[in-house]
Design an enzyme around this catalytic site. Sequence first.
Site, PDB file in Angstrom:
ATOM      1  N   ASN A   6       0.866  -1.179   0.000  1.00  0.00           N
ATOM      2  CA  ASN A   6       0.000   0.000   0.000  1.00  0.00           C
ATOM      3  C   ASN A   6       0.906   1.233   0.000  1.00  0.00           C
ATOM      4  O   ASN A   6       1.526   1.550   1.007  1.00  0.00           O
ATOM      5  CB  ASN A   6      -0.890  -0.032   1.255  1.00  0.00           C
ATOM      6  CG  ASN A   6      -1.789   1.188   1.356  1.00  0.00           C
ATOM      7  OD1 ASN A   6      -1.808   2.026   0.444  1.00  0.00           O
ATOM      8  ND2 ASN A   6      -2.524   1.307   2.447  1.00  0.00           N
ATOM      9  N   LYS A   8       0.047   4.253  -0.107  1.00  0.00           N
ATOM     10  CA  LYS A   8      -0.579   5.408   0.555  1.00  0.00           C
ATOM     11  C   LYS A   8      -0.309   6.656  -0.302  1.00  0.00           C
ATOM     12  O   LYS A   8      -0.384   6.574  -1.517  1.00  0.00           O
ATOM     13  CB  LYS A   8      -0.061   5.544   1.992  1.00  0.00           C
ATOM     14  CG  LYS A   8      -0.213   4.225   2.775  1.00  0.00           C
ATOM     15  CD  LYS A   8       0.003   4.359   4.227  1.00  0.00           C
ATOM     16  CE  LYS A   8      -0.220   3.011   4.904  1.00  0.00           C
ATOM     17  NZ  LYS A   8      -0.189   3.075   6.349  1.00  0.00           N
ATOM     18  N   HIS A  86      -9.733   1.482   5.012  1.00  0.00           N
ATOM     19  CA  HIS A  86      -8.428   1.634   5.658  1.00  0.00           C
ATOM     20  C   HIS A  86      -8.545   2.585   6.854  1.00  0.00           C
ATOM     21  O   HIS A  86      -9.295   3.558   6.804  1.00  0.00           O
ATOM     22  CB  HIS A  86      -7.397   2.167   4.650  1.00  0.00           C
ATOM     23  CG  HIS A  86      -6.004   2.050   5.182  1.00  0.00           C
ATOM     24  ND1 HIS A  86      -5.465   2.974   6.048  1.00  0.00           N
ATOM     25  CD2 HIS A  86      -5.055   1.090   5.022  1.00  0.00           C
ATOM     26  CE1 HIS A  86      -4.247   2.591   6.381  1.00  0.00           C
ATOM     27  NE2 HIS A  86      -3.975   1.451   5.765  1.00  0.00           N
ATOM     28  N   GLU A  88      -6.725   4.872   7.912  1.00  0.00           N
ATOM     29  CA  GLU A  88      -6.448   6.289   7.640  1.00  0.00           C
ATOM     30  C   GLU A  88      -7.653   6.975   7.019  1.00  0.00           C
ATOM     31  O   GLU A  88      -7.888   8.162   7.221  1.00  0.00           O
ATOM     32  CB  GLU A  88      -5.189   6.405   6.761  1.00  0.00           C
ATOM     33  CG  GLU A  88      -3.944   6.119   7.594  1.00  0.00           C
ATOM     34  CD  GLU A  88      -2.813   5.451   6.868  1.00  0.00           C
ATOM     35  OE1 GLU A  88      -2.805   5.438   5.626  1.00  0.00           O
ATOM     36  OE2 GLU A  88      -1.914   4.922   7.565  1.00  0.00           O
ATOM     37  N   GLU A 153      -5.665  -4.610  10.672  1.00  0.00           N
ATOM     38  CA  GLU A 153      -4.582  -3.648  10.845  1.00  0.00           C
ATOM     39  C   GLU A 153      -4.844  -2.820  12.097  1.00  0.00           C
ATOM     40  O   GLU A 153      -5.558  -1.807  12.038  1.00  0.00           O
ATOM     41  CB  GLU A 153      -4.507  -2.705   9.639  1.00  0.00           C
ATOM     42  CG  GLU A 153      -4.325  -3.401   8.310  1.00  0.00           C
ATOM     43  CD  GLU A 153      -3.728  -2.487   7.256  1.00  0.00           C
ATOM     44  OE1 GLU A 153      -2.719  -2.877   6.668  1.00  0.00           O
ATOM     45  OE2 GLU A 153      -4.257  -1.380   7.039  1.00  0.00           O
ATOM     46  N   GLY A 159       2.392   2.313  10.841  1.00  0.00           N
ATOM     47  CA  GLY A 159       3.350   3.408  10.658  1.00  0.00           C
ATOM     48  C   GLY A 159       4.091   3.780  11.928  1.00  0.00           C
ATOM     49  O   GLY A 159       4.729   4.827  12.010  1.00  0.00           O
ATOM     50  N   SER A 189       3.249  -2.301  10.439  1.00  0.00           N
ATOM     51  CA  SER A 189       4.702  -2.416  10.636  1.00  0.00           C
ATOM     52  C   SER A 189       5.271  -3.776  10.242  1.00  0.00           C
ATOM     53  O   SER A 189       6.170  -4.295  10.896  1.00  0.00           O
ATOM     54  CB  SER A 189       5.073  -2.045  12.077  1.00  0.00           C
ATOM     55  OG  SER A 189       4.672  -0.713  12.346  1.00  0.00           O
TER      56      SER A 189
HETATM   57  P1  13P Z   1       2.753   0.266   7.854  1.00  0.00           P
HETATM   58  O1  13P Z   1       3.300  -0.987   7.238  1.00  0.00           O
HETATM   59  O2  13P Z   1       3.488   1.505   7.466  1.00  0.00           O
HETATM   60  O3  13P Z   1       2.603   0.120   9.344  1.00  0.00           O
HETATM   61  O4  13P Z   1       1.288   0.464   7.268  1.00  0.00           O
HETATM   62  C1  13P Z   1       0.382  -0.583   7.291  1.00  0.00           C
HETATM   63  C2  13P Z   1      -0.802  -0.225   6.492  1.00  0.00           C
HETATM   64  O5  13P Z   1      -1.529   0.681   6.823  1.00  0.00           O
HETATM   65  C3  13P Z   1      -1.045  -0.975   5.242  1.00  0.00           C
HETATM   66  O6  13P Z   1      -2.294  -0.687   4.720  1.00  0.00           O
END
Ligand code: 13P
Length: 229
Positions: A6, A8, A86, A88, A153, A159, A189
């Site tokens: 992803n 982002k 997601h 976010e 997640e 993150g 992570s």
């Molecule tokens: P990270 O791997 O940066 O923690 O992000 C995970 C994520 O949100 C994947 O969709």
Amino acid sequence: MILAANFKMNHTRATTKEYLAKLKECEKPEGLELFVFPPFTALDRYESVATIGAQNAYGAESGSFTGEIGLQQLQEFGITTLILGHSERRHLMGESQELISRKFKFYKERGFTIFYCIGETLDIREKGDIQSYLQSQLEGIDLKYEGLIVAYEPVWAIGTGRTAKEEEIEEVLGFLSTLTPRPLLYGGSVKPENVQNIMRIPNCSGALVGTASWRVESFCEMIEKIKEL
Ligand code: 13P
């Protein structure tokens, strides 16, 4: 098994192209399915070992929805894979369960593969009622839909560099496996150092990776680690 990147709000059209070209050189084991979710501006018909998907989409073919993309824009590039829900989008952009489930329904009816994300906040984990919180994020979602892939997640692990403990992941995936027969992924992570242990967790069919997927070398390293399993 599934390994998904992803991006982002990272990478451009130019660097996505470079990334996918380099990804071709990375040898993928049989039985591993790769997905890459670039930002909207980098969507295209790529020739790639990975399936290209979109990180989000609005639940309409086209229309007056400023700032969104819909079915028409996805179809231009033959995109039939989406991330929905997601954290976010839920927590930073304020998407409600009602909105997310409407999008889910729309793309389910059009046969999309949907990476549907759920995950508790730290506050909920500390309070301890994780299961009912996760269940509320599954409201309105057809858990038997054959295009569904559920990604667990935990928000506090995204993150932050803080991966959930294997026992914590195992417990949640065990619970989710009682709700859906569909593949379950973990995200939060995931990196080359922990991808093997995560892939070995019961009921875990793969990983949705953010940060550690943005450098193609690191994504390839994860593929290598999976190959060793
Ligand atoms: P990270 O791997 O940066 O923690 O992000 C995970 C994520 O949100 C994947 O969709």
